[in-house]
Design a protein around this motif. Structure first.
Motif, PDB file in Angstrom:
ATOM      1  N   ARG A 123      35.920 132.354 -20.353  1.00  0.00           N
ATOM      2  CA  ARG A 123      35.112 131.398 -19.576  1.00  0.00           C
ATOM      3  C   ARG A 123      35.912 130.647 -18.505  1.00  0.00           C
ATOM      4  O   ARG A 123      35.329 129.921 -17.707  1.00  0.00           O
ATOM      5  CB  ARG A 123      34.522 130.366 -20.532  1.00  0.00           C
ATOM      6  N   PHE A 124      37.232 130.817 -18.481  1.00  0.00           N
ATOM      7  CA  PHE A 124      38.038 129.995 -17.581  1.00  0.00           C
ATOM      8  C   PHE A 124      37.751 130.237 -16.102  1.00  0.00           C
ATOM      9  O   PHE A 124      37.685 129.287 -15.319  1.00  0.00           O
ATOM     10  CB  PHE A 124      39.531 130.193 -17.892  1.00  0.00           C
ATOM     11  N   PRO A 125      37.572 131.500 -15.648  1.00  0.00           N
ATOM     12  CA  PRO A 125      37.237 131.670 -14.224  1.00  0.00           C
ATOM     13  C   PRO A 125      35.949 130.952 -13.836  1.00  0.00           C
ATOM     14  O   PRO A 125      35.838 130.392 -12.745  1.00  0.00           O
ATOM     15  CB  PRO A 125      37.116 133.198 -14.080  1.00  0.00           C
ATOM     16  N   LYS A 126      34.934 130.962 -14.752  1.00  0.00           N
ATOM     17  CA  LYS A 126      33.691 130.258 -14.432  1.00  0.00           C
ATOM     18  C   LYS A 126      33.915 128.756 -14.337  1.00  0.00           C
ATOM     19  O   LYS A 126      33.349 128.090 -13.467  1.00  0.00           O
ATOM     20  CB  LYS A 126      32.639 130.567 -15.506  1.00  0.00           C
ATOM     21  N   LEU A 127      34.729 128.210 -15.230  1.00  0.00           N
ATOM     22  CA  LEU A 127      35.015 126.777 -15.185  1.00  0.00           C
ATOM     23  C   LEU A 127      35.750 126.409 -13.895  1.00  0.00           C
ATOM     24  O   LEU A 127      35.462 125.394 -13.255  1.00  0.00           O
ATOM     25  CB  LEU A 127      35.860 126.374 -16.392  1.00  0.00           C
ATOM     26  N   LEU A 128      36.703 127.236 -13.498  1.00  0.00           N
ATOM     27  CA  LEU A 128      37.436 126.979 -12.246  1.00  0.00           C
ATOM     28  C   LEU A 128      36.501 127.052 -11.048  1.00  0.00           C
ATOM     29  O   LEU A 128      36.583 126.249 -10.109  1.00  0.00           O
ATOM     30  CB  LEU A 128      38.583 127.979 -12.098  1.00  0.00           C
ATOM     31  N   ALA A 129      35.588 128.049 -11.063  1.00  0.00           N
ATOM     32  CA  ALA A 129      34.618 128.161  -9.976  1.00  0.00           C
ATOM     33  C   ALA A 129      33.722 126.926  -9.917  1.00  0.00           C
ATOM     34  O   ALA A 129      33.353 126.443  -8.839  1.00  0.00           O
ATOM     35  CB  ALA A 129      33.785 129.435 -10.158  1.00  0.00           C
ATOM     36  N   GLU A 130      33.386 126.410 -11.095  1.00  0.00           N
ATOM     37  CA  GLU A 130      32.537 125.198 -11.135  1.00  0.00           C
ATOM     38  C   GLU A 130      33.262 124.006 -10.518  1.00  0.00           C
ATOM     39  O   GLU A 130      32.655 123.188  -9.826  1.00  0.00           O
ATOM     40  CB  GLU A 130      32.170 124.900 -12.589  1.00  0.00           C
ATOM     41  N   VAL A 131      34.584 123.896 -10.759  1.00  0.00           N
ATOM     42  CA  VAL A 131      35.358 122.801 -10.158  1.00  0.00           C
ATOM     43  C   VAL A 131      35.309 122.901  -8.641  1.00  0.00           C
ATOM     44  O   VAL A 131      35.147 121.905  -7.932  1.00  0.00           O
ATOM     45  CB  VAL A 131      36.810 122.825 -10.666  1.00  0.00           C
ATOM     46  N   TYR A 132      35.428 124.146  -8.101  1.00  0.00           N
ATOM     47  CA  TYR A 132      35.363 124.327  -6.645  1.00  0.00           C
ATOM     48  C   TYR A 132      33.980 123.994  -6.103  1.00  0.00           C
ATOM     49  O   TYR A 132      33.845 123.437  -5.010  1.00  0.00           O
ATOM     50  CB  TYR A 132      35.723 125.773  -6.282  1.00  0.00           C
ATOM     51  N   GLU A 133      32.953 124.358  -6.845  1.00  0.00           N
ATOM     52  CA  GLU A 133      31.591 124.127  -6.359  1.00  0.00           C
ATOM     53  C   GLU A 133      31.218 122.648  -6.389  1.00  0.00           C
ATOM     54  O   GLU A 133      30.625 122.119  -5.439  1.00  0.00           O
ATOM     55  CB  GLU A 133      30.594 124.937  -7.210  1.00  0.00           C
ATOM     56  N   THR A 134      31.525 121.988  -7.489  1.00  0.00           N
ATOM     57  CA  THR A 134      31.062 120.605  -7.686  1.00  0.00           C
ATOM     58  C   THR A 134      32.094 119.556  -7.297  1.00  0.00           C
ATOM     59  O   THR A 134      31.745 118.416  -7.022  1.00  0.00           O
ATOM     60  CB  THR A 134      30.669 120.389  -9.153  1.00  0.00           C
ATOM     61  N   GLY A 135      33.392 119.942  -7.298  1.00  0.00           N
ATOM     62  CA  GLY A 135      34.431 118.942  -7.042  1.00  0.00           C
ATOM     63  C   GLY A 135      34.640 118.017  -8.223  1.00  0.00           C
ATOM     64  O   GLY A 135      35.298 116.981  -8.071  1.00  0.00           O
ATOM     65  N   ASN A 136      34.089 118.364  -9.409  1.00  0.00           N
ATOM     66  CA  ASN A 136      34.225 117.513 -10.592  1.00  0.00           C
ATOM     67  C   ASN A 136      35.325 118.041 -11.489  1.00  0.00           C
ATOM     68  O   ASN A 136      35.530 119.247 -11.621  1.00  0.00           O
ATOM     69  CB  ASN A 136      32.912 117.482 -11.396  1.00  0.00           C
ATOM     70  N   ARG A 137      36.037 117.097 -12.102  1.00  0.00           N
ATOM     71  CA  ARG A 137      37.115 117.439 -13.011  1.00  0.00           C
ATOM     72  C   ARG A 137      36.561 117.981 -14.339  1.00  0.00           C
ATOM     73  O   ARG A 137      35.541 117.519 -14.824  1.00  0.00           O
ATOM     74  CB  ARG A 137      37.949 116.188 -13.301  1.00  0.00           C
ATOM     75  N   ILE A 138      37.243 118.981 -14.908  1.00  0.00           N
ATOM     76  CA  ILE A 138      36.863 119.533 -16.207  1.00  0.00           C
ATOM     77  C   ILE A 138      38.081 119.467 -17.119  1.00  0.00           C
ATOM     78  O   ILE A 138      39.182 119.864 -16.727  1.00  0.00           O
ATOM     79  CB  ILE A 138      36.380 120.992 -16.084  1.00  0.00           C
ATOM     80  N   ALA A 139      37.886 118.929 -18.323  1.00  0.00           N
ATOM     81  CA  ALA A 139      38.961 118.853 -19.312  1.00  0.00           C
ATOM     82  C   ALA A 139      38.402 119.206 -20.684  1.00  0.00           C
ATOM     83  O   ALA A 139      37.300 118.779 -21.041  1.00  0.00           O
ATOM     84  CB  ALA A 139      39.565 117.456 -19.332  1.00  0.00           C
ATOM     85  N   MET A 140      39.125 120.007 -21.443  1.00  0.00           N
ATOM     86  CA  MET A 140      38.690 120.401 -22.784  1.00  0.00           C
ATOM     87  C   MET A 140      39.894 120.398 -23.722  1.00  0.00           C
ATOM     88  O   MET A 140      40.970 120.900 -23.366  1.00  0.00           O
ATOM     89  CB  MET A 140      38.081 121.813 -22.756  1.00  0.00           C
ATOM     90  N   PRO A 141      39.716 119.828 -24.898  1.00  0.00           N
ATOM     91  CA  PRO A 141      40.809 119.826 -25.878  1.00  0.00           C
ATOM     92  C   PRO A 141      40.697 121.002 -26.853  1.00  0.00           C
ATOM     93  O   PRO A 141      39.616 121.523 -27.101  1.00  0.00           O
ATOM     94  CB  PRO A 141      40.591 118.483 -26.594  1.00  0.00           C
ATOM     95  N   GLU A 142      41.812 121.432 -27.345  1.00  0.00           N
ATOM     96  CA  GLU A 142      41.930 122.413 -28.431  1.00  0.00           C
ATOM     97  C   GLU A 142      41.048 123.635 -28.185  1.00  0.00           C
ATOM     98  O   GLU A 142      40.052 123.869 -28.865  1.00  0.00           O
ATOM     99  CB  GLU A 142      41.601 121.756 -29.771  1.00  0.00           C
ATOM    100  N   VAL A 143      41.413 124.402 -27.185  1.00  0.00           N
ATOM    101  CA  VAL A 143      40.666 125.607 -26.815  1.00  0.00           C
ATOM    102  C   VAL A 143      41.506 126.828 -27.173  1.00  0.00           C
ATOM    103  O   VAL A 143      42.708 126.877 -26.877  1.00  0.00           O
ATOM    104  CB  VAL A 143      40.350 125.598 -25.308  1.00  0.00           C
ATOM    105  N   ALA A 144      40.877 127.824 -27.784  1.00  0.00           N
ATOM    106  CA  ALA A 144      41.564 129.074 -28.118  1.00  0.00           C
ATOM    107  C   ALA A 144      41.566 129.980 -26.894  1.00  0.00           C
ATOM    108  O   ALA A 144      40.541 130.192 -26.260  1.00  0.00           O
ATOM    109  CB  ALA A 144      40.877 129.761 -29.296  1.00  0.00           C
ATOM    110  N   VAL A 145      42.744 130.528 -26.568  1.00  0.00           N
ATOM    111  CA  VAL A 145      42.904 131.369 -25.379  1.00  0.00           C
ATOM    112  C   VAL A 145      43.618 132.652 -25.789  1.00  0.00           C
ATOM    113  O   VAL A 145      44.649 132.605 -26.484  1.00  0.00           O
ATOM    114  CB  VAL A 145      43.724 130.638 -24.293  1.00  0.00           C
TER     115      VAL A 145
END
Length: 862
Positions: A268-290
């Motif tokens: 899901r990380f590329p989608k989250l990064l794309a969302e940051v570019y689209e909205t300009g809003n910060r995204i933060a998530m704790p304890e994520v499995a990668v």
């Protein structure tokens, strides 16, 4: 005040930063509480200010506009419910008895503490930046000294013009010489103007750079990188990020993120990064499995806390994304192992309970044996009591730990949830609650996270731990929930179910976000400045360097952290640098030093380095943080200035020698012709020529001294004979004072006779110049241990204590006596000459009662 009484808030409040809590009763803003660091910083250890208005606790200076700015900021923070960072301001801290005050400069951060969308109180964090502001003030003083030099040069030009006017009245044939002097004066004035401009420009650069570092604080070290554009091109990954990636810098820099890690395409990380570019809003998530692939292509699962922060260009568009990652794999794995062990223990207990039920059924089948049945019933009763006690203990433990519990039976749809869990989700205290009611509170994009955790638990039969945000309807606010549980398989008596506990982790998440933002600010400021920043630990090992060091030396940060830069320091400066650092390190005190370092172009650059000790919250020494600036241009300007002064001084000596010769010839002719007026005028002219000669020799000696060309040629001679000669010479040229010489015993020294003579002449001249006519000047010479002590005492105007410390500085003149001619170089040269003889020089003085200048040099060893 629920928020400020929480353990997390108190932990943050009582750490090593000064903080104070103010009530919202504007405009009084009463003091609610303050921590120990605030007491130390404001001298309120023995003075209780709780309950006082802010102006009663800390009286305001009506003449200081910074005080009003602080009160205005408090009101704005209360009205807007937004944090405010105040720029530097001056507030002098009152003493405990409020009778005196000490100069202090501060920066502060005002944070409204919210509860149910209302401001509960104001949390003020203050930072003492007095030392930095005083450093800037010291720089201003150095500029002021340069201005004083220019003023002194202008005064010398005025004296020269006056001398020329006197000579012109009597010596028309010297006009051409005066024109040469005027030309030299203009050239010198032009040089001074250029020097002033360069110093002003350099001062502005230094002040601008230092402002970038005012808010630097010590924060946790996490992995960070910049991702540019929609293609997510990797830029500036730090060593911690490269360690997580298991890649080298050359393998990732300038490449797209998806090209380096193709396995991320299905995550899901590329989608989250794309969302940051689209909205300009910060995204933060704790304890994520990668799932991340090593360089050999093997997929490895890690757990991270991450945040994506947009960085905007000047048009307000997202240009970069700052990715911050903290590897918490070990912490998560350890916790999961512990929870798995606890769940296995719980399953064992339930299996034991099931076995008891089977035993009870068997006992019913054996009803024929009444005695055995009664015993079995008795045992069952005792087990039930133990079970009830265990359940009660569990409920008490959950209540004391502020935990909610839940139970879900997927087959029957039965859903049980405790009162504390209902409170967390903002659900009604009574009535039936369904699983749909719970999921309706979850922020939509996290529903898939919950479902994925649930599916994994069913598939693997292992405990699960998931965190997600919810929209709490009762408070209309966003809260973070952590759910820990396990899938329990069905038994003969009960269907399969999910059991778990629920925690409200909102304060912890907010604290993590605060830490991440603080570290982001530090990194951005440290890497954006041209100042060279280095951080070391208590073992003098380098732990951090900004990129300015790499640009200067041409070495990578990794190599600099391993081997440092000592091998690049000029050999003439290396021992001085090592000594300065080691001496300061031994005493845990600040240090300042200058040295030359070999840059990437193969040239030596001059650096001015300042280091300050770092202390943890317990006051223990944990290393140094140093900042260095390039002063190469200042060094070059100083060399050019000294060369020019030396050249001009040398050229001026030739016409002055000719003038002196002409004046002496005319003196002899006037004396022969008994022309008293002409003889008097020529005597005055001769005295002015001698003054000019002394001043020019002074400038020439300063130039030689600072360029290393002032030679000391030592020989053995009798000091008392030199003193006698100089006293007799003084008596010949002045008649206003009586000079008394006292020598106890003959004194033989090994020194430069001419240089020591110039020191004595300068001290005698000052004694006559600064004492009233008709008074005595006493010259004494005696032996102390293995040294000769010479002292010259006058009954003059005396010297202030504040001037004594600066009296032997170059070009320093006492402010109140500028009407007396001079450039402030005589005592400076005298001090340097005595120092090069391994001696010492000093002064004792009292205003209105005269002064005693003295120097001490070693005796001859023969």
């Amino acid at each position: 005040m629920n928020q400020i009484n929480s353990p997390l808030f108190q932990t943050i409040f009582n750490n090593s930063v000064p903080r104070i809590i103010l009530a919202c009763n504007a405009p009084d803003f009463s003091v609610v509480d303050y921590n120990e660091e605030f007491k130390k910083a404001t001298y309120t250890l023995s003075r209780n200010i709780k309950g006082l208005n802010i102006t009663e606790a800390f009286p305001l200076d009506e003449n200081n506009p910074d005080n009003k700015a602080l009160l205005n900021a408090l009101s704005v923070a209360l009205e807007t419910k937004q944090s405010i960072n105040l720029p530097s301001f001056q507030y002098n801290i009152p003493s405990a008895d409020l009778q005196t005050s000490e100069v202090r400069w501060w920066q502060s951060e005002i944070v409204p503490v919210m509860d149910n969308n209302e401001v509960q109180c104001l949390l003020i964090t203050v930072y003492n930046i007095t030392e930095k502001m005083l450093s800037i003030s010291a720089l201003d003083e150095s500029i002021e000294r340069e201005n004083k030099l220019n003023k002194a040069l202008e005064e010398s030009h005025e004296e020269l013009a006056a001398s020329n006017e006197e000579l012109q009245a009597n010596l028309e044939d010297l006009l051409s010489t005066n024109e040469e002097l005027l030309t030299s004066r203009k050239a010198l004035q032009h040089l001074n103007d250029e020097l002033e401009l360069r110093i002003d420009e350099r001062t502005a650069d230094l002040q601008s750079s230092r402002l970038l570092l005012q808010n630097i604080i010590q924060t946790a070290n996490i992995a960070m990188t910049l991702l540019k554009g929609r293609d997510l091109v990797i830029e500036q990954p730090n060593p911690q990020m490269l360690k997580i990636w298991q890649r080298k810098f050359e393998a990732v820099i300038g490449r797209k993120l998806i090209d380096v890690f193709p396995e991320l395409a299905q995550q899901r990380f590329p989608k989250l990064l794309a969302e940051v570019y689209e909205t300009g809003n910060r995204i933060a998530m704790p304890e994520v499995a990668v799932d991340i692939a090593t360089e050999d292509g093997v997929l490895e699962m890690i757990y991270v806390d991450f945040s994506y922060d947009p960085i905007f260009d000047k048009n307000g568009n997202v240009e970069y994304i700052l990715a911050s990652v903290k590897d918490i794999t070990d912490e998560v794995k350890n916790r999961l192992k512990l929870e798995e062990s606890q769940a296995e223990l719980q399953a064992t207990s339930e299996e034991l309970a099931a076995s008891n039920e089977e035993l009870s059924a068997t006992n019913e089948e054996l009803a024929a044996t009444n005695e055995e049945l009664q015993e079995a019933q008795k045992n069952l009763f005792l087990k039930n009591e133990e079970l009830l006690e265990t359940e009660e203990s569990l409920r008490l433990a959950l209540a004391s730990g502020n935990l909610g519990i839940y139970s879900i039976e997927p087959e029957t749809g039965r859903f049980d949830i405790s009162a504390k869990a209902r409170e967390f989700y903002g659900l009604p205290e009574k009535g039936i609650i369904t699983w749909a009611d719970v999921t309706a509170t979850v922020v939509p994009e996290y529903l898939s996270v919950i479902e994925e955790a649930r599916s994994n638990a069913l598939l693997t039969k292992k405990p699960f731990d998931v965190q997600y945000p919810i929209h709490q309807q009762s408070t209309n606010s966003i809260k973070w929930i952590r759910v820990v549980g396990k899938s329990i398989p069905k038994t003969n008596n009960r269907p399969g179910r999910f059991l778990g506990v629920i925690l409200d982790i909102t304060p912890e998440i907010e604290y993590i976000h605060t830490i991440e933002e603080s570290e982001s600010r530090f990194r951005n400021m440290a890497e954006a400045t041209d100042i060279f920043i280095a951080v070391g630990n208590e073992n003098s090992e380098i732990t951090y360097l900004n990129n300015s060091w790499s640009k200067l030396t041409g070495r990578s940060i990794d190599k600099l952290l391993k081997s440092g830069w000592l091998d690049l320091i000029h050999q003439d400066d290396l021992e001085k640098y090592k000594t300065s650092f080691s001496d300061a390190f031994a005493e845990k005190i600040p240090f300042t030093t200058e040295f030359r370092i070999l840059d990437s172009a193969g040239n030596y650059s001059w650096l001015l380095s300042k280091g300050n000790p770092r202390l943890n919250k317990n006051g223990d020494f944990v290393g140094y943080i140093t900042s260095s600036v390039d002063i190469s241009e200042l060094k070059k300007d100083e060399i050019r200035k000294n060369d020019f002064i030396g050249m001009v001084s040398h050229e001026l000596k030739t016409p002055l020698t000719a003038i002196s010769g002409f004046v002496q010839v005319l003196q002899a002719r006037a004396k022969k012709n008994n022309d008293d007026y002409t003889l008097m005028a020529l005597n005055r002219a001769y005295n002015q020529v001698k003054k000019m000669t002394v001043m020019i020799n002074g400038f020439l000696n300063v130039s030689r001294l600072e360029s290393g060309k002032l030679l000391i040629e030592k020989s053995d001679f009798q000091l008392e004979e030199l003193l006698k000669e100089l006293v007799e010479e003084t008596d010949l040229v002045q008649f206003s004072h009586k000079v008394n010489l006292s020598v106890a015993t003959p004194v033989k020294i090994h020194a430069d006779r001419d240089k020591i003579g110039s020191v004595i002449s300068n001290l005698l001249s000052n004694a006559v110049k600064y004492s009233p006519s008709g008074t005595d000047v006493d010259v004494r010479c005696e032996i102390l241990d293995n040294s000769a002590l010479v002292s010259i005492t006058d009954d003059g105007i005396g010297i202030d204590t504040e001037d004594i410390e600066k009296l032997f500085n170059r070009y320093y003149r006492v402010g109140k006596h500028h009407t007396i001619s001079g450039f402030g170089i005589g005592l400076y040269l005298s001090a340097e000459i005595i120092e090069r003889h391994n001696g010492k020089i000093g002064v004792k003085s009292e205003i209105g009662k005269g002064s005693t200048f003295y120097f001490e040099i070693p005796l001859s060893q023969n």
